[in-house]
Scaffold this motif. Structure first.
Motif, PDB file in Angstrom:
ATOM      1  N   LYS A   1       0.884  -1.161   0.000  1.00 47.63           N
ATOM      2  CA  LYS A   1       0.000   0.000   0.000  1.00 47.63           C
ATOM      3  C   LYS A   1       0.922   1.210   0.000  1.00 47.63           C
TER       4      LYS A   1
ATOM      5  N   PHE B   1      -6.321   8.568   6.967  1.00 45.68           N
ATOM      6  CA  PHE B   1      -5.996   7.144   6.977  1.00 45.68           C
ATOM      7  C   PHE B   1      -5.716   6.686   8.395  1.00 45.68           C
ATOM      8  N   GLU B   2      -5.900   5.388   8.620  1.00 42.98           N
ATOM      9  CA  GLU B   2      -5.626   4.783   9.918  1.00 42.98           C
ATOM     10  C   GLU B   2      -4.118   4.734  10.169  1.00 42.98           C
TER      11      GLU B   2
ATOM     12  N   THR C   1      -0.869   2.260   8.021  1.00 43.06           N
ATOM     13  CA  THR C   1      -1.568   1.842   6.798  1.00 43.06           C
ATOM     14  C   THR C   1      -0.614   1.528   5.649  1.00 43.06           C
TER      15      THR C   1
END
Length: 186
Positions: A26, A90-91, A94
């Motif tokens: 990612k 975003f967490e 990530t």
């Protein structure tokens, strides 16, 4: 505009190469502009296993990129959204990689932004920043950079304050083109 496009195309592609993106990664690009880095990064990820994310603060840039990069979005390799580096949507933990080119000079609070980037990166991952110090110096002298003395040395110090480790600045030269890269590890 053509000079800007040529210089940034080179820097974007070099940033992606330095990221060593794997098919399941990612990846986040901050301030993706014309989408050159997003396109390049999408070549390395495998749909539905890895993914490239892009955030930018400009509605016009986002709209243009969504049209230009329809194929990558449809294949599930790319997600584009509006966002600001000072409050990333975003967490924690990530991303495997983050990259950006020529944009930290426009961040109003460098420490907050660097902390956010650190927050969204997974442990044992890294961020790549590509730039051309000589070009930035000229832009600063002409008053084109929005936020004062945020040169590369201040940026490196701020990355370290934000908990990045082993922050390094390297200079690269290929075929008469010179650029710098700052690589920072979590």
């Amino acid at each position: 505009m053509k000079i800007f496009l040529n210089k940034n195309t080179y820097l974007e592609e070099k940033a992606v190469n330095l990221c060593r993106i794997e098919p399941t990664h990612k990846v986040l690009e901050v301030g993706f502009g014309l989408g050159i880095g997003l396109t390049s990064a999408c070549r390395y990820v495998e749909a539905h296993k890895g993914k490239v994310y892009g955030i930018d603060i400009s509605d016009k840039i986002i709209s243009t990129a969504k049209q230009t990069l329809q194929v990558e979005i449809r294949e599930g390799k790319l997600h584009i959204q509006k966002g600001c580096v000072s409050l990333l949507p975003f967490e924690n933990d990530t991303f495997d990689r983050v990259f950006h080119c020529n944009c930290f000079h426009f961040w109003p609070d460098l420490l907050i932004c660097c902390r956010e980037l650190y927050r969204v990166l997974k442990p044992n991952s890294f961020m790549v920043t590509t730039l051309c110090i000589k070009s930035i110096k000229h832009a600063r002298e002409k008053g084109l950079l929005q936020y004062g003395p945020q040169g590369h040395l201040v940026f490196i110090e701020t990355l370290e304050k934000a908990s990045f480790k082993d922050v390094m600045l390297d200079t690269f030269e290929e075929n008469g083109k010179k650029f710098e890269a700052i690589i920072a590890f979590t």
